[in-house]
Design an enzyme around this catalytic site. Sequence first.
Site, PDB file in Angstrom:
ATOM      1  N   ASP A  67       0.816  -1.219   0.000  1.00 45.60           N
ATOM      2  CA  ASP A  67       0.000   0.000   0.000  1.00 45.60           C
ATOM      3  C   ASP A  67       0.848   1.266   0.000  1.00 45.60           C
ATOM      4  O   ASP A  67       2.067   1.214   0.190  1.00 45.60           O
ATOM      5  CB  ASP A  67      -0.955   0.000   1.212  1.00 45.60           C
ATOM      6  CG  ASP A  67      -0.313  -0.530   2.490  1.00 45.60           C
ATOM      7  OD1 ASP A  67       0.929  -0.506   2.582  1.00 45.60           O
ATOM      8  OD2 ASP A  67      -1.035  -0.953   3.392  1.00 45.60           O
ATOM      9  N   ASN A 134      -7.437  -2.908  14.397  1.00 45.99           N
ATOM     10  CA  ASN A 134      -8.808  -3.289  14.036  1.00 45.99           C
ATOM     11  C   ASN A 134      -8.842  -4.520  13.120  1.00 45.99           C
ATOM     12  O   ASN A 134      -9.876  -4.847  12.557  1.00 45.99           O
ATOM     13  CB  ASN A 134      -9.530  -2.107  13.372  1.00 45.99           C
ATOM     14  CG  ASN A 134      -8.844  -1.660  12.078  1.00 45.99           C
ATOM     15  OD1 ASN A 134      -7.896  -2.289  11.618  1.00 45.99           O
ATOM     16  ND2 ASN A 134      -9.327  -0.576  11.490  1.00 45.99           N
ATOM     17  N   HIS A 136      -7.096  -4.867  10.289  1.00 50.27           N
ATOM     18  CA  HIS A 136      -6.855  -4.622   8.855  1.00 50.27           C
ATOM     19  C   HIS A 136      -5.549  -5.265   8.398  1.00 50.27           C
ATOM     20  O   HIS A 136      -4.628  -5.448   9.186  1.00 50.27           O
ATOM     21  CB  HIS A 136      -6.918  -3.128   8.508  1.00 50.27           C
ATOM     22  CG  HIS A 136      -5.743  -2.306   8.920  1.00 50.27           C
ATOM     23  ND1 HIS A 136      -5.836  -0.976   9.248  1.00 50.27           N
ATOM     24  CD2 HIS A 136      -4.414  -2.587   9.035  1.00 50.27           C
ATOM     25  CE1 HIS A 136      -4.652  -0.496   9.536  1.00 50.27           C
ATOM     26  NE2 HIS A 136      -3.766  -1.450   9.415  1.00 50.27           N
ATOM     27  N   GLU A 141      -9.680  -2.136   5.321  1.00 49.08           N
ATOM     28  CA  GLU A 141     -10.282  -1.836   6.611  1.00 49.08           C
ATOM     29  C   GLU A 141     -11.544  -2.679   6.824  1.00 49.08           C
ATOM     30  O   GLU A 141     -12.147  -3.154   5.847  1.00 49.08           O
ATOM     31  CB  GLU A 141     -10.660  -0.341   6.671  1.00 49.08           C
ATOM     32  CG  GLU A 141      -9.483   0.616   6.517  1.00 49.08           C
ATOM     33  CD  GLU A 141      -8.614   0.733   7.772  1.00 49.08           C
ATOM     34  OE1 GLU A 141      -8.618  -0.184   8.620  1.00 49.08           O
ATOM     35  OE2 GLU A 141      -7.902   1.748   7.902  1.00 49.08           O
TER      36      GLU A 141
HETATM   37  C1  F6R Z   1       1.510  -1.395   6.120  1.00 50.26           C
HETATM   38  C2  F6R Z   1       0.215  -2.031   6.251  1.00 50.26           C
HETATM   39  C3  F6R Z   1      -0.561  -2.046   7.524  1.00 50.26           C
HETATM   40  C4  F6R Z   1       0.300  -2.344   8.759  1.00 50.26           C
HETATM   41  C5  F6R Z   1      -0.562  -2.300  10.013  1.00 50.26           C
HETATM   42  C6  F6R Z   1       0.245  -2.548  11.265  1.00 50.26           C
HETATM   43  O1  F6R Z   1       2.019  -1.587   4.824  1.00 50.26           O
HETATM   44  O2  F6R Z   1      -0.231  -2.523   5.281  1.00 50.26           O
HETATM   45  O3  F6R Z   1      -1.562  -3.019   7.430  1.00 50.26           O
HETATM   46  O4  F6R Z   1       0.883  -3.602   8.621  1.00 50.26           O
HETATM   47  O5  F6R Z   1      -1.196  -1.065  10.110  1.00 50.26           O
HETATM   48  O6  F6R Z   1       1.170  -1.525  11.441  1.00 50.26           O
HETATM   49  P1  F6R Z   1       2.287  -1.638  12.561  1.00 50.26           P
HETATM   50  O7  F6R Z   1       3.164  -2.760  12.194  1.00 50.26           O
HETATM   51  O8  F6R Z   1       2.997  -0.324  12.520  1.00 50.26           O
HETATM   52  O9  F6R Z   1       1.555  -1.863  13.858  1.00 50.26           O
END
Ligand code: F6R
Length: 241
Positions: A67, A134, A136, A141
């Site tokens: 992303d 959450n 995701h 989401e």
């Molecule tokens: C990042 C992504 C997100 C993160 C998620 C957890 O490329 O796709 O899904 O993996 O928000 O983020 P952290 O590891 O910072 O808790």
Amino acid sequence: MKVIKVKNYEELSRTAATIIAGVILSKPDCILGLATGSSPVGTYDQLAAMYEEGILDFSHVKSVNLDEYEGLARDHDQSFGYFMDQLFFSKVNLKEENIFLVDGAADAAKQEKRFNDFLKDNKIDIQILGIGNNGHIGFNEPDSYFTASAHKVELAEETIKANARFFEKESDVPRSAITMGMYGIATAAKVILVATGAAKAPAIKKLLESDHVDPQLPCSILHICEDATVIVDKDLYELTK
Ligand code: F6R
């Protein structure tokens, strides 16, 4: 779906890197699906160390990132492209022409098409995932349905708050992003999800409790992935019981 419990973040990172290394060694021209955020940083350090030691060669590897924030170019220090450059790409011998990143500063509709064209032609051999509080994955989401294709998404309030730690202030966090959809993730030959920290416990608990595939818990798509592994540290695992 396999679950691997590890002692701590270091062991989590070593375990994830070992699985990825196995894929690179058995298929030197594999396609790596990459994630950003805090969770995979240790994994990238371990992979870079294996490159330094001469164990891994990335010269034929292709990568694709999950992303990118809409509006942020690769040279913006909060973009995911910049994150990858600083923490991984600059430390290994992946070739620039083999790196696929969404350009957050370019036209979103064109980037979605470019992303979907890439995914149509390139099946991911191993996808690394973090998980949002959450549930995701990528920026898919919680919703009433899954979206298969790469698409633009409005970020959940909870995600904006969680990611504000990387920005000077919460209002700087972009409100939208382009993310790989469930097709790219679910068709990866292998998926590994790395989770650490108490904030992830409610989502991981739900994921481990049942095999329901529920768009309100995007990570539950792992139940239908061919070869999915969830790596959690001991402290987080204890909170899911
Ligand atoms: C990042 C992504 C997100 C993160 C998620 C957890 O490329 O796709 O899904 O993996 O928000 O983020 P952290 O590891 O910072 O808790």
